[in-house]
Motif scaffolding. Structure first.
Motif, short mmCIF file in Angstrom:
data_model
loop_
_atom_site.label_atom_id
_atom_site.label_comp_id
_atom_site.label_asym_id
_atom_site.label_seq_id
_atom_site.Cartn_x
_atom_site.Cartn_y
_atom_site.Cartn_z
N PRO A 33 0.80 -1.23 0.00
CA PRO A 33 0.00 0.00 0.00
C PRO A 33 0.83 1.27 0.00
N LEU A 34 2.11 1.16 0.40
CA LEU A 34 2.96 2.35 0.42
C LEU A 34 3.49 2.70 -0.95
N VAL A 35 3.50 1.73 -1.88
CA VAL A 35 4.08 1.98 -3.20
C VAL A 35 3.37 3.12 -3.94
N PRO A 36 2.04 3.17 -4.02
CA PRO A 36 1.40 4.30 -4.71
C PRO A 36 1.74 5.65 -4.09
N TRP A 37 1.86 5.70 -2.79
CA TRP A 37 2.21 6.96 -2.14
C TRP A 37 3.63 7.40 -2.52
N VAL A 38 4.54 6.41 -2.59
CA VAL A 38 5.91 6.75 -2.98
C VAL A 38 5.95 7.25 -4.42
N ILE A 39 5.24 6.55 -5.31
CA ILE A 39 5.21 6.96 -6.72
C ILE A 39 4.61 8.36 -6.85
N ALA A 40 3.49 8.58 -6.15
CA ALA A 40 2.84 9.89 -6.22
C ALA A 40 3.75 10.99 -5.69
N GLY A 41 4.48 10.68 -4.62
CA GLY A 41 5.37 11.69 -4.05
C GLY A 41 6.52 12.04 -4.97
N VAL A 42 6.99 11.05 -5.75
CA VAL A 42 8.12 11.30 -6.65
C VAL A 42 7.68 12.00 -7.93
N LEU A 43 6.53 11.61 -8.48
CA LEU A 43 6.14 12.09 -9.80
C LEU A 43 5.21 13.30 -9.81
#
Length: 633
Positions: free
Chosen positions: A539-549
C-alpha cells in the motif's frame, strides 16, 4: 520470583485454590463493588498466569506423567496434549479476567456476586477436567463446569435466558449420560476407568465402536457439533460477554479434546469409518454454522454460530488425523492434527477478542442488535481496531493466526486427496471446497459485522452517544488482537511446538514444519513474515510513486454530501444487516427452513413449559451443591 521456581504440579494446585478462594471472597464482599471485582478479576488473572507457566513447562519437557496434586486429592495426567489445552484455555481466561475487573465493578450486586464466583469456579473445574487422569474425574469436572455455565445463562431471568438455560441444561445432562454409558462400557470390558489402563487394554471391535459413538455424542453435545448444537447460540447471547467468551474458548474445547482423546488416544488405532464420520460432521458444522451466522442480527449470537464454524474446522483436522492413522499415512495424520491443534489455540484468541469487543459495545450502548448500531469506529476506535483484526483472523486472512492454521489444514486435505484409497481421494477435494466456501462466508461476515456496526451513521441515539469502554475492558480485546498478529507472523517458529504435541499423541516423529522462517509441508511452503512485509509495503508503493512524480500541489477541493441519486442522504439509506444477508437467505432458503422442520413450534412449545424450566433450575442447584461436596470430599 517464588512462582517461577515452582514445578507444574504445585503451580496447578495454586491456580485451582486461587480460582476457588478468590471467587468465594468476591462473592462474600459483593457489596463493595470495587473490592469484590478486583478480588475476583485479579484472582482469575493470577490463577491463569500460574496455569500458563505450568503448561509451558510441561510442553518444554515433552514428557507425560501421572501424579497426585499437592494438597488436593486429585490425580492429574500432565501430558503435552493436556498442557496445550491448559495453555489455550488459560490465555483466554487471563484476558477474560482482566475484562471482568471492569465489568463486575459496574454490575448489579447480585449479578456481581454470582458471576464472579461462577466464572472462577467454571475455570477451576475446566482446568481440572483438562488434566484428569480418569473418566470419573473428567465427567465430574465437566458436569460441574456445565452447571456453572447454566447458572450464568439464567441469571438474566428473562424469557430468552430461561429458554437458553433449559436448552443448555438438557443438552449437558444428555451429554453426561452418553459419556457415563461410554466409559461404563469400557469399564465393564477393561475393569478400570483410568486413562492409562484404558490405553493398554485390548477391546473388541464392537465395544470400541459403540463406546466411540457414545463418546462422540457426549463430547459432541459439549462441543456444539451440528446437529447437537441447540444450546450454543442463545447461551452465548444470554450470559455476560466474558462468560460467553469462556464458553467458546474453554467449555466447548473440552468437548473437542475429548473426541480427540477417545478417537486417537484411548481406543487404539481407529477404523477408517470413524474418521470419515468425524469429517462429515465437521464440514456440516463448519458450513452450516457460517451460513446461519450471516442471518443473525444479535452480534453475540452471530459470533456463537461462528464458534460452531470453527469447531467444525478444528474437527476437520482431528478427523483427518484419524483417517491418516487408519490408512497408515503418518504425514497426513501429523499435518492434520497439527492444523487442528493450532486452530484450536488460535480460535481462542480471536473469538475471545470478538466476544469481549461485543461486550464493550453492549455495555456502552445497551444494544446487541447490529441493525441499531453504526458509526462506532469514530466513537470507540480501539475497540473497532481490535475487532477488525479479530474478524480478519476469523476469516483466515494473511498474515494473521487464523490464516496460518487454516493454511496447514488445506495442506492436510491436499494430502488426503493423494491417498491410495478411493473414498479418501474423493473426500479430500470435496472437503477443501467446503472449507473454501466456509471461508467465503466468513469474509462476508467481516463486511457485515464491521460495516454495519462500526461504519456509516449511527442508527439510534444510544449508538450516537457511545463512549470508549473502561480501560481494562478495551485493553483485554486490544491485547488479544495483538496476539492474533504475533501468532500469525511468528507462526513458522511457533508451529514446531504444536507439531511436537501432535507427534506425542500419535507416537510418531515430529513433522518438520518450520525452517528458515517458512512453514513447510510436503506440499508447499509459506513465509508468514514475508507475507506480512509485502502486505504492509504494497500500500505504500502508490504513495511513494505519487510523491516522486507529482508536480505542484492542486488546491483542496470542496466536499459535499454523498450523492444519493438526487435525494437527500439519510441514515435509512445505509446498508443494513438484513439487506446484506438477503441474497444468501434466498439462495439457501431450503437450509434455513430446515431448522423449523427439525424443531417445529409445537415441539419447542412443549419443551419450554414453565414447570419444566423451574424443575430443572432446582435440580441444577441441588446437583451443583452435591458435586461441590463430592469434589471437596
Amino acid at each position: 520470583m517464588i512462582l517461577f521456581a515452582l514445578p507444574p504440579a504445585p503451580l496447578l494446585t495454586l491456580a485451582l485454590l486461587v480460582w476457588l478462594l478468590s471467587g468465594i471472597a468476591g462473592w462474600i464482599l459483593a457489596g463493595a463493588a470495587r473490592v469484590s471485582s478486583l478480588i475476583s478479576g485479579l484472582g482469575g488473572i493470577l490463577a491463569s498466569a500460574a496455569v500458563i507457566l505450568a503448561a509451558t513447562r510441561i510442553l518444554q519437557s515433552g514428557t507425560s506423567v501421572t501424579l497426585v496434586l499437592p494438597v488436593l486429592p486429585f490425580t492429574a495426567e500432565l501430558s503435552p496434549l493436556n498442557a496445550l489445552l491448559l495453555l489455550a484455555m488459560s490465555v483466554t481466561a487471563l484476558f477474560s479476567s482482566l475484562y471482568a475487573c471492569a465489568w463486575l465493578a459496574n454490575a448489579h450486586q447480585r449479578k456481581r456476586a454470582r458471576t464472579g464466583l461462577l466464572c472462577n469456579l467454571l475455570l477451576a473445574a475446566l482446568s481440572a477436567a483438562a488434566i484428569s487422569a480418569s473418566a470419573t474425574e473428567l465427567i465430574l469436572m465437566m458436569e460441574m463446569a456445565a452447571l456453572c455455565a447454566y447458572f450464568m445463562i439464567v441469571q438474566a431471568d428473562d424469557v430468552k435466558s430461561r429458554r437458553a438455560g433449559l436448552n443448555q441444561f438438557l443438552s449437558g445432562r444428555l451429554g453426561t449420560v452418553c459419556l457415563i454409558l461410554a466409559f461404563a462400557l469400557l469399564h465393564h470390558a477393561g475393569g478400570s476407568l483410568s486413562f492409562d489402563v484404558l490405553r493398554h487394554t485390548p477391546f473388541t471391535t464392537g465395544i470400541r465402536s459403540v463406546a466411540f459413538l457414545l463418546a462422540l455424542a457426549g463430547f459432541g453435545l459439549y462441543a456444539g457439533i451440528i446437529p447437537l448444537h441447540a444450546w450454543v447460540p442463545q447461551s452465548h447471547s444470554s450470559a455476560p460477554a466474558h462468560a460467553a467468551a469462556l464458553f467458546s474458548s474453554t467449555l466447548m474445547k473440552i468437548g473437542i479434546i475429548g473426541i480427540l482423546k477417545v478417537g486417537l488416544d484411548l481406543l487404539g488405532v481407529p477404523p477408517l469409518w470413524w474418521g470419515l464420520v468425524v469429517l462429515l460432521l465437521a464440514i456440516l458444522t463448519a458450513f452450516i454454522g457460517g451460513l446461519y451466522a450471516l442471518m443473525e442480527h444479535d452480534i453475540r449470537r452471530l459470533l456463537a454460530y461462528h464458534t460452531l464454524e470453527n469447531v467444525g474446522i478444528i474437527l476437520l483436522g482431528i478427523g483427518g488425523a484419524m483417517v491418516g492413522v487408519a490408512l497408515n499415512l503418518p504425514v497426513l495424520a501429523s499435518l492434520a492434527l497439527l492444523a487442528g491443534l493450532f486452530h484450536l489455540f488460535n480460535h481462542g484468541l480471536f473469538k475471545t477478542a470478538l466476544f469481549l469487543g461485543a461486550g464493550e459495545i453492549e455495555m456502552q450502548t445497551g444494544i446487541k442488535d447490529m441493525e441499531k448500531l453504526g458509526g462506532l469506529a469514530r466513537l470507540m476506535p480501539w475497540t473497532a481496531v481490535a475487532m477488525l483484526i479479530a474478524l480478519m483472523s476469523m476469516a483466515a486472512l494473511p498474515p494473521l493466526n487464523g490464516f496460518a492454521s487454516e493454511w496447514l489444514l488445506y495442506q492436510s486435505l491436499f494430502q488426503l486427496s493423494a491417498s491410495h484409497v478411493f473414498i479418501a481421494r474423493l473426500a479430500g477435494p470435496v472437503l477443501a471446497v467446503g472449507l473454501a466456501l466456509t471461508g467465503a462466508l466468513a469474509l462476508m461476515c467481516i463486511a457485515k459485522v464491521f460495516g454495519v456496526t462500526f461504519l456509516g451513521a449511527p442508527r439510534c441515539q444510544a449508538a450516537a452517544d457511545a463512549t470508549p469502554a473502561p480501560l481494562a475492558m478495551t485493553l483485554s480485546s486490544v491485547l488479544l488482537a495483538f496476539l492474533c498478529v504475533i501468532f500469525g507472523i511468528a507462526s513458522p517458529w511457533i508451529i514446531p511446538h504444536f507439531a511436537a504435541v501432535a507427534a506425542s499423541v500419535l507416537n510418531i516423529p515430529a513433522l518438520q514444519a518450520a525452517q528458515n522462517g517458512a512453514a513447510l509441508t510436503p506440499v508447499s511452503a509459506v513465509s508468514a513474515p514475508m507475507v506480512a512485509i509485502l502486505l504492509l509495503a504494497m500500500p505504500l508503493v502508490p504513495w511513494v510513486i505519487a510523491g516522486v512524480l507529482r508536480g505542484a500541489r492542486l488546491p483542496n477541493r470542496l466536499r459535499g454530501e454523498a450523492w444519493a441519486c438526487g435525494y437527500g442522504h439519510s441514515a435509512d439509506m445505509v446498508v443494513t444487516a438484513t439487506g446484506f444477508a438477503q441474497p444468501l437467505r434466498v439462495m439457501f432458503a431450503p437450509l434455513y427452513r430446515l431448522r423449523q422442520r427439525v424443531t417445529p413450534d409445537a415441539l419447542v412449545g412443549a419443551l419450554h413449559q414453565g414447570w419444566l424450566g423451574a424443575f430443572c433450575r432446582r435440580l441444577a442447584f441441588i446437583e451443583l451443591a452435591v458435586l461441590l461436596v463430592v469434589a471437596f470430599a
